[in-house]
Structures are given as C-alpha cells and as structure tokens.
Design a protein around this motif. Structure first.
Motif, PDB file in Angstrom:
ATOM      1  N   SER A 105       6.809  -4.743 -16.747  1.00  0.00           N
ATOM      2  CA  SER A 105       7.192  -5.488 -15.849  1.00  0.00           C
ATOM      3  C   SER A 105       6.468  -5.266 -14.418  1.00  0.00           C
ATOM      4  O   SER A 105       5.964  -5.997 -13.500  1.00  0.00           O
ATOM      5  CB  SER A 105       8.807  -5.573 -15.238  1.00  0.00           C
ATOM      6  OG  SER A 105       9.243  -4.342 -14.971  1.00  0.00           O
ATOM      7  N   PRO A 106       6.202  -3.788 -14.270  1.00  0.00           N
ATOM      8  CA  PRO A 106       5.179  -3.376 -13.077  1.00  0.00           C
ATOM      9  C   PRO A 106       3.798  -4.165 -13.189  1.00  0.00           C
ATOM     10  O   PRO A 106       3.397  -4.277 -12.049  1.00  0.00           O
ATOM     11  CB  PRO A 106       5.163  -1.917 -13.278  1.00  0.00           C
ATOM     12  CG  PRO A 106       6.416  -1.590 -13.898  1.00  0.00           C
ATOM     13  CD  PRO A 106       6.648  -2.676 -14.911  1.00  0.00           C
ATOM     14  N   ASP A 195      13.246  -9.913 -11.007  1.00  0.00           N
ATOM     15  CA  ASP A 195      14.698  -9.240 -10.226  1.00  0.00           C
ATOM     16  C   ASP A 195      15.737  -9.292 -11.440  1.00  0.00           C
ATOM     17  O   ASP A 195      16.503  -8.445 -11.291  1.00  0.00           O
ATOM     18  CB  ASP A 195      14.794 -10.238  -9.067  1.00  0.00           C
ATOM     19  CG  ASP A 195      13.607  -9.983  -8.212  1.00  0.00           C
ATOM     20  OD1 ASP A 195      13.188  -8.784  -7.993  1.00  0.00           O
ATOM     21  OD2 ASP A 195      13.489 -10.920  -7.290  1.00  0.00           O
ATOM     22  N   THR A 196      15.881 -10.485 -12.007  1.00  0.00           N
ATOM     23  CA  THR A 196      16.955 -10.537 -12.845  1.00  0.00           C
ATOM     24  C   THR A 196      16.737  -9.720 -13.846  1.00  0.00           C
ATOM     25  O   THR A 196      17.791  -9.138 -14.251  1.00  0.00           O
ATOM     26  CB  THR A 196      17.016 -12.059 -13.665  1.00  0.00           C
ATOM     27  OG1 THR A 196      17.380 -13.087 -12.602  1.00  0.00           O
ATOM     28  CG2 THR A 196      18.096 -12.304 -14.869  1.00  0.00           C
ATOM     29  N   LEU A 197      15.737  -9.328 -14.643  1.00  0.00           N
ATOM     30  CA  LEU A 197      15.459  -8.431 -15.514  1.00  0.00           C
ATOM     31  C   LEU A 197      15.898  -7.084 -15.267  1.00  0.00           C
ATOM     32  O   LEU A 197      16.506  -6.325 -16.030  1.00  0.00           O
ATOM     33  CB  LEU A 197      13.853  -8.428 -15.980  1.00  0.00           C
ATOM     34  CG  LEU A 197      13.468  -7.174 -16.767  1.00  0.00           C
ATOM     35  CD1 LEU A 197      14.132  -7.717 -18.366  1.00  0.00           C
ATOM     36  CD2 LEU A 197      11.824  -7.248 -16.961  1.00  0.00           C
ATOM     37  N   ARG A 198      15.577  -6.500 -13.981  1.00  0.00           N
ATOM     38  CA  ARG A 198      16.099  -5.414 -13.422  1.00  0.00           C
ATOM     39  C   ARG A 198      17.425  -5.185 -13.067  1.00  0.00           C
ATOM     40  O   ARG A 198      18.111  -4.174 -13.669  1.00  0.00           O
ATOM     41  CB  ARG A 198      15.396  -5.050 -11.971  1.00  0.00           C
ATOM     42  CG  ARG A 198      14.038  -4.763 -12.189  1.00  0.00           C
ATOM     43  CD  ARG A 198      13.412  -4.197 -10.819  1.00  0.00           C
ATOM     44  NE  ARG A 198      13.020  -5.341  -9.938  1.00  0.00           N
ATOM     45  CZ  ARG A 198      11.874  -5.848  -9.927  1.00  0.00           C
ATOM     46  NH1 ARG A 198      10.743  -5.765 -10.680  1.00  0.00           N
ATOM     47  NH2 ARG A 198      11.738  -7.142  -9.187  1.00  0.00           N
ATOM     48  N   ARG A 213      20.366 -15.824 -20.682  1.00  0.00           N
ATOM     49  CA  ARG A 213      21.516 -16.273 -19.956  1.00  0.00           C
ATOM     50  C   ARG A 213      21.667 -15.729 -18.460  1.00  0.00           C
ATOM     51  O   ARG A 213      22.089 -16.458 -17.591  1.00  0.00           O
ATOM     52  CB  ARG A 213      22.732 -15.662 -20.715  1.00  0.00           C
ATOM     53  CG  ARG A 213      22.989 -16.366 -22.224  1.00  0.00           C
ATOM     54  CD  ARG A 213      23.792 -15.562 -22.940  1.00  0.00           C
ATOM     55  NE  ARG A 213      24.096 -16.316 -24.236  1.00  0.00           N
ATOM     56  CZ  ARG A 213      24.329 -15.688 -25.368  1.00  0.00           C
ATOM     57  NH1 ARG A 213      24.288 -14.317 -25.509  1.00  0.00           N
ATOM     58  NH2 ARG A 213      24.727 -16.383 -26.250  1.00  0.00           N
ATOM     59  N   ALA A 214      21.127 -14.398 -18.302  1.00  0.00           N
ATOM     60  CA  ALA A 214      21.321 -13.950 -16.920  1.00  0.00           C
ATOM     61  C   ALA A 214      20.443 -14.785 -15.624  1.00  0.00           C
ATOM     62  O   ALA A 214      20.875 -15.011 -14.687  1.00  0.00           O
ATOM     63  CB  ALA A 214      20.855 -12.698 -16.824  1.00  0.00           C
ATOM     64  N   MET A 215      19.393 -15.365 -16.353  1.00  0.00           N
ATOM     65  CA  MET A 215      18.510 -16.215 -15.396  1.00  0.00           C
ATOM     66  C   MET A 215      19.252 -17.322 -15.104  1.00  0.00           C
ATOM     67  O   MET A 215      19.047 -17.756 -13.748  1.00  0.00           O
ATOM     68  CB  MET A 215      17.158 -16.199 -16.262  1.00  0.00           C
ATOM     69  CG  MET A 215      16.210 -15.327 -16.145  1.00  0.00           C
ATOM     70  SD  MET A 215      14.512 -15.681 -16.655  1.00  0.00           S
ATOM     71  CE  MET A 215      14.631 -15.882 -18.608  1.00  0.00           C
ATOM     72  N   LEU A 220      18.263 -19.406 -11.792  1.00  0.00           N
ATOM     73  CA  LEU A 220      16.837 -19.995 -12.218  1.00  0.00           C
ATOM     74  C   LEU A 220      16.996 -20.967 -12.729  1.00  0.00           C
ATOM     75  O   LEU A 220      17.790 -21.410 -13.627  1.00  0.00           O
ATOM     76  CB  LEU A 220      16.114 -18.863 -12.652  1.00  0.00           C
ATOM     77  CG  LEU A 220      15.696 -17.707 -11.969  1.00  0.00           C
ATOM     78  CD1 LEU A 220      16.585 -17.034 -11.338  1.00  0.00           C
ATOM     79  CD2 LEU A 220      14.516 -16.747 -12.684  1.00  0.00           C
ATOM     80  N   ARG A 221      15.891 -21.915 -12.400  1.00  0.00           N
ATOM     81  CA  ARG A 221      15.818 -23.353 -13.047  1.00  0.00           C
ATOM     82  C   ARG A 221      14.749 -23.025 -14.177  1.00  0.00           C
ATOM     83  O   ARG A 221      13.540 -22.738 -14.063  1.00  0.00           O
ATOM     84  CB  ARG A 221      15.310 -24.431 -12.153  1.00  0.00           C
ATOM     85  CG  ARG A 221      15.144 -25.837 -12.803  1.00  0.00           C
ATOM     86  CD  ARG A 221      14.650 -26.803 -11.704  1.00  0.00           C
ATOM     87  NE  ARG A 221      14.103 -28.033 -12.202  1.00  0.00           N
ATOM     88  CZ  ARG A 221      14.847 -29.064 -12.309  1.00  0.00           C
ATOM     89  NH1 ARG A 221      16.177 -28.923 -11.856  1.00  0.00           N
ATOM     90  NH2 ARG A 221      14.485 -30.114 -12.641  1.00  0.00           N
ATOM     91  N   LEU A 222      15.244 -23.364 -15.442  1.00  0.00           N
ATOM     92  CA  LEU A 222      14.376 -23.236 -16.459  1.00  0.00           C
ATOM     93  C   LEU A 222      14.299 -24.510 -17.239  1.00  0.00           C
ATOM     94  O   LEU A 222      15.518 -25.151 -17.302  1.00  0.00           O
ATOM     95  CB  LEU A 222      15.062 -22.083 -17.476  1.00  0.00           C
ATOM     96  CG  LEU A 222      15.362 -20.584 -17.006  1.00  0.00           C
ATOM     97  CD1 LEU A 222      16.044 -19.984 -18.029  1.00  0.00           C
ATOM     98  CD2 LEU A 222      14.106 -20.152 -16.487  1.00  0.00           C
ATOM     99  N   LYS A 223      13.014 -24.976 -17.829  1.00  0.00           N
ATOM    100  CA  LYS A 223      13.007 -25.956 -18.492  1.00  0.00           C
ATOM    101  C   LYS A 223      12.469 -25.757 -19.903  1.00  0.00           C
ATOM    102  O   LYS A 223      12.053 -24.391 -20.227  1.00  0.00           O
ATOM    103  CB  LYS A 223      11.922 -27.001 -17.948  1.00  0.00           C
ATOM    104  CG  LYS A 223      12.305 -27.477 -16.479  1.00  0.00           C
ATOM    105  CD  LYS A 223      11.407 -28.324 -15.974  1.00  0.00           C
ATOM    106  CE  LYS A 223      11.546 -29.758 -16.886  1.00  0.00           C
ATOM    107  NZ  LYS A 223      11.003 -31.080 -16.189  1.00  0.00           N
ATOM    108  N   ALA A 224      12.668 -26.596 -20.804  1.00  0.00           N
ATOM    109  CA  ALA A 224      12.443 -26.455 -22.361  1.00  0.00           C
ATOM    110  C   ALA A 224      11.086 -27.197 -22.492  1.00  0.00           C
ATOM    111  O   ALA A 224      11.024 -28.383 -22.063  1.00  0.00           O
ATOM    112  CB  ALA A 224      13.729 -27.030 -23.042  1.00  0.00           C
ATOM    113  N   PHE A 225      10.165 -26.789 -23.401  1.00  0.00           N
ATOM    114  CA  PHE A 225       9.016 -27.365 -24.003  1.00  0.00           C
ATOM    115  C   PHE A 225       9.280 -27.066 -25.209  1.00  0.00           C
ATOM    116  O   PHE A 225       9.363 -26.285 -25.906  1.00  0.00           O
ATOM    117  CB  PHE A 225       7.942 -26.695 -23.451  1.00  0.00           C
ATOM    118  CG  PHE A 225       6.760 -27.101 -23.954  1.00  0.00           C
ATOM    119  CD1 PHE A 225       5.969 -28.188 -23.112  1.00  0.00           C
ATOM    120  CD2 PHE A 225       6.145 -27.192 -25.341  1.00  0.00           C
ATOM    121  CE1 PHE A 225       4.734 -28.866 -23.734  1.00  0.00           C
ATOM    122  CE2 PHE A 225       4.936 -27.577 -25.775  1.00  0.00           C
ATOM    123  CZ  PHE A 225       4.347 -28.521 -25.023  1.00  0.00           C
ATOM    124  N   PRO A 226       9.380 -28.405 -26.129  1.00  0.00           N
ATOM    125  CA  PRO A 226       9.544 -28.463 -27.550  1.00  0.00           C
ATOM    126  C   PRO A 226       8.156 -28.042 -28.197  1.00  0.00           C
ATOM    127  O   PRO A 226       7.377 -28.930 -28.175  1.00  0.00           O
ATOM    128  CB  PRO A 226      10.025 -29.743 -27.814  1.00  0.00           C
ATOM    129  CG  PRO A 226       9.653 -30.681 -26.757  1.00  0.00           C
ATOM    130  CD  PRO A 226       9.516 -29.742 -25.457  1.00  0.00           C
TER     131      PRO A 226
END
Length: 249
Positions: A105-106, A195-198, A213-215, A220-226
């Motif tokens: 992450s850094p 930030d969620t990862l930390r 799940r935490a995102m 956080l808005r997550l979209k799916a790409f098939p």
C-alpha cells in the motif's frame, strides 16, 4: 447479465500491482516444486505473463510483493526491472493476500491502480476492455472501484456478489446468489480504498473478501465488470486448465 459499458478506446498512464507472496503449499503437496510465480503457462511464467499484459496496457509502474522463501522469484523480478520494466518489488512473507496488499500500500498511494494475484488467468482482450473502462471511471469519478467478476466457478470457496441493474455491487456473500457472479480477483481501485484496508488490518482482518465487504460498509461505490472466465492456479490440475484456456480462440 450485468451491463457492459460501451466506452470508446481510452488510454491513460496506469499503475499495476501483483501479489506474489503465497507459499504455494497446495501445489507443493501435489509435486510442483517451483515457486508459483515461475510456473509456466502458455510458454511463459505467470509473473512474465502478467508483466507483459500490464505493459501492453499502459503500465507506468508495476509493484510486486513476493515472499522470502524463493530467491528465484526475487531474482526474476530483478531481471525484469533491469530489462527496463518499470517494476518495484518488495520481498516479505505475509500472512494473507490482504496483508500482502497492505505491505504494497505505501507504493500505491495517490493514484488509481489495478491489482491481481500472480496466478490470475484471464482473456487478454477482455482485460484491455476492463482497463479502458477503469480508466474512464477514474476520470469521471463514477465509482471507487471496478471489480472483475465472472460466472465461471472453479473455486473451492467462491465469493459471490450481488449487483443492481447498473452493475453497482450491493453485497458480497459466501452464499450463492442470482445471477451467480463471483469475484474474479481483479481489482481496479482508487486510493480511497487504502484507508479501508488500513482499518481492516487494525481490526485484525486477514481475508480479501472481508476487505471487499468493508469497502461497501465504508460507503465506497464499487462496480462489476464481467469477464467470461477467470482461473486461479491452486492445484497441479489447474495448470493444464490454464493452458487450454489460453489456447482457446
């Protein structure tokens, strides 16, 4: 079927990350002695394949974490770096894929990035479309992440997901859903995700599915790409499956 956005071809400098720190214990128990990143599929090693594909998709930086158990992997990464690949790598044995991402992450702060594990096998043309859509998404700000998903299930513990008509992910679940899309292990994320990862690491979480799940829990808005199919190499038999998949036209 999730909608697929019809964006024009779009090119923007890209940062990529590879988690290559797993021990490959299941492969070793089945007689595969070499480190997973150095397994050959389609005439090239897994790490070389991903590096080549990322370079073909506008990579300006590729960040990799590998474990300290197999010096040959670090040697190969150093050779790729010396050959001109814009690659940075860290050697650290980690407890899980999520901890590997935390170690990386850094290096990922400040810019969007696409992350995969080293054994993720996908169609190259689909990946190019995925990257184009992710690049467009980061410019428009329409989402915080674009997750590669597939209906192809060949996983012992798949992570299912639910998405609305616009492809926005509403839940990740261990139980089957309809349509039965699962996470394909291809993550396009903006820096906000770190930030969620930390926070996940601070809470003692250790699985990528909990991070996903935490995102959502953090808004956080997550979209799916098939993708039509995404494979992982966890067992010796998966190597032949990957060879056949890559050879398909």
């Amino acid at each position: 079927m999730l909608p697929r956005q019809q964006y024009p071809a779009f090119s923007l400098a890209m940062k990529y990350a590879i988690i290559a720190a797993g021990e490959g214990s299941r492969l070793a128990s089945e007689g595969i002695g070499m480190a997973k990143p150095l397994i050959g599929v389609g005439g090239e090693t897994l790490i070389d394949r991903l590096t080549r594909i990322f370079m073909a998709n506008d990579a300006t930086e590729i960040d990799v974490v590998c474990n300290g158990l197999h010096q040959q992997v670090a040697d190969r990464l150093e050779a790729l770096r010396l050959s001109g690949v814009p690659l940075r790598y860290l050697v650290q044995t980690t407890a899980s894929s999520m901890h590997s991402l935390y170690v990386l992450s850094p290096l990922l702060e400040g810019k969007p990035f696409v992350l995969t594990t080293v054994d993720t096998i996908f169609r190259e043309d689909e990946f190019t479309r995925y990257v184009s859509e992710f690049q467009q998404m980061t410019v428009t700000g329409e989402a915080d992440g674009l997750m590669g998903v597939t209906t192809y299930i060949d996983d012992e513990r798949p992570l299912y997901l639910q998405a609305d008509a616009e492809g926005v992910i509403t839940a990740f679940t261990d139980a089957d859903s309809h349509p039965h899309y699962i996470s394909g292990g291809i993550y396009g994320l903006t820096p906000r995700s770190l930030d969620t990862l930390r926070r996940c690491v601070e809470r003692g979480e250790s699985r990528m599915r909990n991070f996903q799940r935490a995102m959502l829990s953090d808004g956080l808005r997550l979209k799916a790409f098939p993708f039509s199919k995404v494979l992982d190499i966890d067992h010796a038999s998966d190597i032949k499956k990957a060879e056949l998949f890559i050879s398909e036209r």
